[in-house]
Write a protein that holds these residues in place. Structure first.
Motif, PDB file in Angstrom:
ATOM      1  N   ALA A  10       4.298  -6.901 -20.284  1.00 54.28           N
ATOM      2  CA  ALA A  10       3.821  -7.980 -19.424  1.00 54.28           C
ATOM      3  C   ALA A  10       3.583  -9.303 -20.141  1.00 54.28           C
ATOM      4  CB  ALA A  10       2.521  -7.547 -18.740  1.00 54.28           C
ATOM      5  N   GLY A  11       3.649  -9.318 -21.474  1.00 54.03           N
ATOM      6  CA  GLY A  11       3.225 -10.500 -22.224  1.00 54.03           C
ATOM      7  C   GLY A  11       4.235 -11.630 -22.265  1.00 54.03           C
ATOM      8  N   HIS A  12       3.802 -12.749 -22.836  1.00 56.07           N
ATOM      9  CA  HIS A  12       4.635 -13.959 -22.897  1.00 56.07           C
ATOM     10  C   HIS A  12       5.693 -13.897 -23.982  1.00 56.07           C
ATOM     11  CE1 HIS A  12       2.561 -16.831 -20.135  1.00 56.07           C
ATOM     12  NE2 HIS A  12       1.635 -15.883 -20.214  1.00 56.07           N
ATOM     13  N   GLN A  83      -4.378 -12.296 -19.024  1.00 56.47           N
ATOM     14  CA  GLN A  83      -5.555 -11.548 -19.442  1.00 56.47           C
ATOM     15  C   GLN A  83      -5.215 -10.575 -20.570  1.00 56.47           C
ATOM     16  OE1 GLN A  83      -8.808 -11.959 -18.258  1.00 56.47           O
ATOM     17  NE2 GLN A  83      -7.840 -13.794 -17.415  1.00 56.47           N
ATOM     18  N   PRO A  84      -6.221 -10.032 -21.276  1.00 57.93           N
ATOM     19  CA  PRO A  84      -5.965  -9.073 -22.364  1.00 57.93           C
ATOM     20  C   PRO A  84      -5.185  -7.850 -21.873  1.00 57.93           C
ATOM     21  CG  PRO A  84      -8.232  -9.852 -22.436  1.00 57.93           C
ATOM     22  CD  PRO A  84      -7.656 -10.375 -21.160  1.00 57.93           C
ATOM     23  N   ASN A  85      -4.578  -7.128 -22.831  1.00 58.53           N
ATOM     24  CA  ASN A  85      -3.652  -6.055 -22.473  1.00 58.53           C
ATOM     25  C   ASN A  85      -4.306  -4.866 -21.771  1.00 58.53           C
ATOM     26  OD1 ASN A  85      -4.989  -5.010 -24.714  1.00 58.53           O
ATOM     27  ND2 ASN A  85      -3.145  -4.759 -25.943  1.00 58.53           N
ATOM     28  N   GLY A  86      -5.614  -4.757 -21.841  1.00 63.41           N
ATOM     29  CA  GLY A  86      -6.277  -3.698 -21.105  1.00 63.41           C
ATOM     30  C   GLY A  86      -6.103  -3.828 -19.599  1.00 63.41           C
ATOM     31  N   VAL A  87      -5.908  -5.055 -19.124  1.00 56.13           N
ATOM     32  CA  VAL A  87      -5.649  -5.277 -17.697  1.00 56.13           C
ATOM     33  C   VAL A  87      -4.323  -4.633 -17.311  1.00 56.13           C
ATOM     34  CG1 VAL A  87      -5.250  -7.046 -15.942  1.00 56.13           C
ATOM     35  CG2 VAL A  87      -7.041  -7.380 -17.656  1.00 56.13           C
ATOM     36  N   SER A  88      -3.342  -4.730 -18.205  1.00 57.03           N
ATOM     37  CA  SER A  88      -2.049  -4.087 -17.942  1.00 57.03           C
ATOM     38  C   SER A  88      -2.173  -2.565 -17.955  1.00 57.03           C
ATOM     39  CB  SER A  88      -1.022  -4.531 -18.991  1.00 57.03           C
ATOM     40  OG  SER A  88      -0.692  -5.886 -18.833  1.00 57.03           O
ATOM     41  N   VAL A  89      -2.984  -2.036 -18.864  1.00 54.48           N
ATOM     42  CA  VAL A  89      -3.200  -0.586 -18.896  1.00 54.48           C
ATOM     43  C   VAL A  89      -3.816  -0.125 -17.579  1.00 54.48           C
ATOM     44  CG1 VAL A  89      -4.368   1.310 -20.079  1.00 54.48           C
ATOM     45  CG2 VAL A  89      -3.434  -0.595 -21.405  1.00 54.48           C
ATOM     46  N   LEU A  90      -4.815  -0.849 -17.103  1.00 51.08           N
ATOM     47  CA  LEU A  90      -5.483  -0.475 -15.859  1.00 51.08           C
ATOM     48  C   LEU A  90      -4.536  -0.513 -14.661  1.00 51.08           C
ATOM     49  CD1 LEU A  90      -8.903  -2.292 -16.327  1.00 51.08           C
ATOM     50  CD2 LEU A  90      -8.543   0.183 -16.179  1.00 51.08           C
ATOM     51  N   PHE A 180      -9.365   4.689 -19.292  1.00 47.65           N
ATOM     52  CA  PHE A 180      -9.404   3.837 -18.098  1.00 47.65           C
ATOM     53  C   PHE A 180     -10.851   3.533 -17.703  1.00 47.65           C
ATOM     54  CE2 PHE A 180      -5.284   6.041 -17.714  1.00 47.65           C
ATOM     55  CZ  PHE A 180      -4.456   4.925 -17.693  1.00 47.65           C
ATOM     56  N   ALA A 181     -11.716   4.527 -17.834  1.00 44.57           N
ATOM     57  CA  ALA A 181     -13.126   4.309 -17.516  1.00 44.57           C
ATOM     58  C   ALA A 181     -13.748   3.299 -18.473  1.00 44.57           C
ATOM     59  CB  ALA A 181     -13.882   5.630 -17.567  1.00 44.57           C
ATOM     60  N   ALA A 182     -13.412   3.395 -19.753  1.00 49.74           N
ATOM     61  CA  ALA A 182     -13.953   2.457 -20.743  1.00 49.74           C
ATOM     62  C   ALA A 182     -13.468   1.041 -20.470  1.00 49.74           C
ATOM     63  CB  ALA A 182     -13.545   2.903 -22.145  1.00 49.74           C
ATOM     64  N   ASP A 187     -15.549  -6.813 -19.056  1.00 47.48           N
ATOM     65  CA  ASP A 187     -15.257  -8.041 -18.308  1.00 47.48           C
ATOM     66  C   ASP A 187     -13.845  -8.547 -18.599  1.00 47.48           C
ATOM     67  OD1 ASP A 187     -17.778  -8.077 -17.140  1.00 47.48           O
ATOM     68  OD2 ASP A 187     -18.650  -9.226 -18.800  1.00 47.48           O
ATOM     69  N   ALA A 188     -13.435  -8.482 -19.858  1.00 47.95           N
ATOM     70  CA  ALA A 188     -12.081  -8.897 -20.267  1.00 47.95           C
ATOM     71  C   ALA A 188     -11.488  -7.744 -21.062  1.00 47.95           C
ATOM     72  CB  ALA A 188     -12.133 -10.174 -21.096  1.00 47.95           C
ATOM     73  N   PRO A 189     -10.961  -6.746 -20.372  1.00 50.91           N
ATOM     74  CA  PRO A 189     -10.608  -5.492 -21.045  1.00 50.91           C
ATOM     75  C   PRO A 189      -9.395  -5.588 -21.962  1.00 50.91           C
ATOM     76  CG  PRO A 189     -10.000  -5.408 -18.729  1.00 50.91           C
ATOM     77  CD  PRO A 189     -10.742  -6.681 -18.922  1.00 50.91           C
TER      78      PRO A 189
END
Length: 235
Positions: A10-12, A83-90, A180-182, A187-189
């Protein structure tokens, strides 16, 4: 044995913009990075890949739809690729429905045996990271890599510029619902912060992959090294 992969794409990829408008489509030895990743996951025995898209999603989806793949490929959009890559994981979580997955980065060129090793992990309610203890390896940018400090098969610290550290983050994980729970609590995963949260409760494991090759194709210098590696394999 884990049969599903989550592939972050998903990144630039701004440092490779001169080579390709969208990083997943950047060619390495004549094949786009995303093609290398999907073929490698299939060779490792995985049968399904959930590709998380963001920047350049339409072009990458068109590329994926135009080819036949050796595993089932589906796509999902991150809610915000800034947003940080955790958003993509979620974004992939609903597609997994609580099942474990191998998590990989589209811009990491990885020998399939590394994917296979992580697919064999019994991840439980946490996450396990493939690490490389070959500190000083010429393929690794020490200023860009995520460093890891371990103790007894567990992560005790992880982050950019971490010192002391005893290994590198290869970018390949076995993940379970606990990650996923973590991430959902942040706020900015970011993936790194999610692993820190799991480490606090002893649920961030490691698997030594120091005998297996990988490279983060993040800039022109790394691309040249990746090209040389792949051309040597084909010779």
């Amino acid at each position: 044995m884990i049969d599903t992969a989550v592939l972050l794409a998903a990144g630039h990829g701004s440092r490779l913009r001169a080579q390709a408008p969208y990083k997943p489509l950047c060619p390495v030895a004549g094949r786009p990075l995303i093609d290398h990743a999907l073929a490698g996951l299939a060779r490792a025995g995985l049968s399904r890949a959930i590709v998380v898209l963001g920047y350049g999603a339409a072009a990458i989806e068109e590329h994926l739809a135009a080819r036949h793949w050796p595993l089932a490929v589906e796509t999902v959009l991150t809610r915000d690729h800034h947003q940080p890559n955790g958003v993509s994981v979620l974004a992939a979580a609903p597609r997994l429905a609580g099942r474990p997955a191998v998590l990989a980065m589209c811009d990491h060129l990885v020998t399939p045996a590394l994917y296979a090793r992580m697919a064999a992990v019994d991840v439980g309610d946490g996450a396990t990271l493939g690490i490389d203890r070959r500190i000083g390896h010429p393929w690794v940018d020490p200023d860009d890599v995520t460093w890891v400090r371990t103790q007894g098969g567990r992560i005790v610290a992880i982050g950019k510029g971490l010192a002391p550290a005893d290994s590198y983050d290869t970018g390949v994980f076995a993940i379970g619902p606990g990650l996923f729970a973590a991430l959902a609590d942040l706020d900015a995963p970011s993936l790194t912060e999610g692993m820190r949260r799991l480490a606090e409760t002893g649920r961030a494991g490691v698997v030594d992959c120091s005998d297996l090759d990988w490279i983060d194709v993040d800039d022109a210098a790394a691309l040249a090294k990746a090209e040389a590696w792949q051309l040597a394999l084909a010779a």
